[in-house]
Design a protein around this motif. Structure first.
Motif, short mmCIF file in Angstrom:
data_model
loop_
_atom_site.label_atom_id
_atom_site.label_comp_id
_atom_site.label_asym_id
_atom_site.label_seq_id
_atom_site.Cartn_x
_atom_site.Cartn_y
_atom_site.Cartn_z
N SER A 33 0.83 -1.21 0.00
CA SER A 33 0.00 0.00 0.00
C SER A 33 0.87 1.26 0.00
O SER A 33 2.06 1.22 0.34
CB SER A 33 -0.90 0.01 1.24
N VAL A 34 0.26 2.38 -0.36
CA VAL A 34 0.95 3.67 -0.32
C VAL A 34 1.38 3.97 1.12
O VAL A 34 2.48 4.47 1.36
CB VAL A 34 0.06 4.80 -0.89
N ALA A 35 0.52 3.65 2.07
CA ALA A 35 0.86 3.86 3.48
C ALA A 35 2.09 3.05 3.85
O ALA A 35 2.96 3.53 4.59
CB ALA A 35 -0.32 3.48 4.37
N GLY A 36 2.19 1.84 3.33
CA GLY A 36 3.36 1.01 3.58
C GLY A 36 4.64 1.61 3.00
O GLY A 36 5.70 1.56 3.60
N VAL A 37 4.51 2.20 1.80
CA VAL A 37 5.66 2.85 1.16
C VAL A 37 6.08 4.07 1.98
O VAL A 37 7.27 4.31 2.19
CB VAL A 37 5.33 3.26 -0.29
N LYS A 38 5.11 4.84 2.45
CA LYS A 38 5.43 6.02 3.27
C LYS A 38 6.15 5.60 4.55
O LYS A 38 7.09 6.26 4.99
CB LYS A 38 4.17 6.82 3.59
N LYS A 39 5.69 4.52 5.14
CA LYS A 39 6.33 4.00 6.36
C LYS A 39 7.77 3.57 6.05
O LYS A 39 8.68 3.88 6.81
CB LYS A 39 5.51 2.83 6.90
N ARG A 40 7.96 2.90 4.92
CA ARG A 40 9.32 2.49 4.52
C ARG A 40 10.20 3.72 4.32
O ARG A 40 11.36 3.73 4.72
CB ARG A 40 9.28 1.70 3.21
N ARG A 41 9.65 4.74 3.64
CA ARG A 41 10.43 5.95 3.39
C ARG A 41 10.82 6.61 4.71
O ARG A 41 11.96 7.03 4.89
CB ARG A 41 9.63 6.95 2.55
N GLU A 42 9.88 6.66 5.63
CA GLU A 42 10.14 7.27 6.94
C GLU A 42 11.28 6.54 7.66
O GLU A 42 12.20 7.17 8.18
CB GLU A 42 8.85 7.23 7.76
#
Length: 167
Positions: free
Chosen positions: A146-155
């Motif tokens: 998910s996009v939320a998962g990608v944002k978490k990875r980026r963070e």
């Protein structure tokens, strides 16, 4: 009037205990994956406000409480999103600045050394976002998350990079 407010305060603990599962359900339904306590508190405050404003002549309390809790959590999500839009690009701009070599040899080498210590998926993410210009949605599709998962990875990756660079 004073006695009613005192009993109001005493009874709210019972109301909170009854509606706590609704607060948790809203967190799950809105796919909130971090800062749970912040959203839980926003839900509790919304429940308390709903409870103090509720007029039983206008209907049932449960739907009113649900709308109030959900609305407060959506407001909190919007607030967090605005913050990320205004603050996160600054971090990204700094990384782009370093990747472009504009920081001079010392800054570039520091970043290069830090990137070398990342795992392969983090290196791929950097390539997609900063070199190819992919959006979070495109990265999510490529990773199959998910996009939320990608944002978490980026963070997590940005935190790791800052740590590796001593920033």
């Amino acid at each position: 009037m004073h006695d009613r407010k005192v009993s109001h305060v005493l009874n709210f603990e019972d109301v909170l205990a009854q509606y706590e599962p609704m607060i948790s359900a809203n967190i799950r339904q809105l796919n909130i994956y971090r800062e749970h306590e912040q959203y839980r508190q926003a839900g509790r405050v919304a429940l308390w406000l709903a409870w103090t404003r509720f007029d039983d002549e206008k209907g049932d309390f449960t739907p009113f409480a649900y709308r109030s809790i959900r609305g407060a959590m959506l407001d909190e999500l919007k607030r967090e999103s605005r913050f990320e839009e205004n603050v996160m690009p600054t971090t990204d701009d700094v990384l782009v600045y370093f990747i472009g070599g504009a920081a001079g040899d010392d800054g570039f080498e520091c970043l290069h050394d830090a990137i070398e210590q990342l795992d392969s998926s983090e290196k791929v993410f950097i390539q997609w976002v900063y070199l190819e210009g992919c959006s979070m949605a495109e990265c999510a599709e490529r990773f199959g998350i998910s996009v939320a998962g990608v944002k978490k990875r980026r963070e997590r990756m940005m935190k790791k990079l800052r740590g590796l660079m001593g920033v």
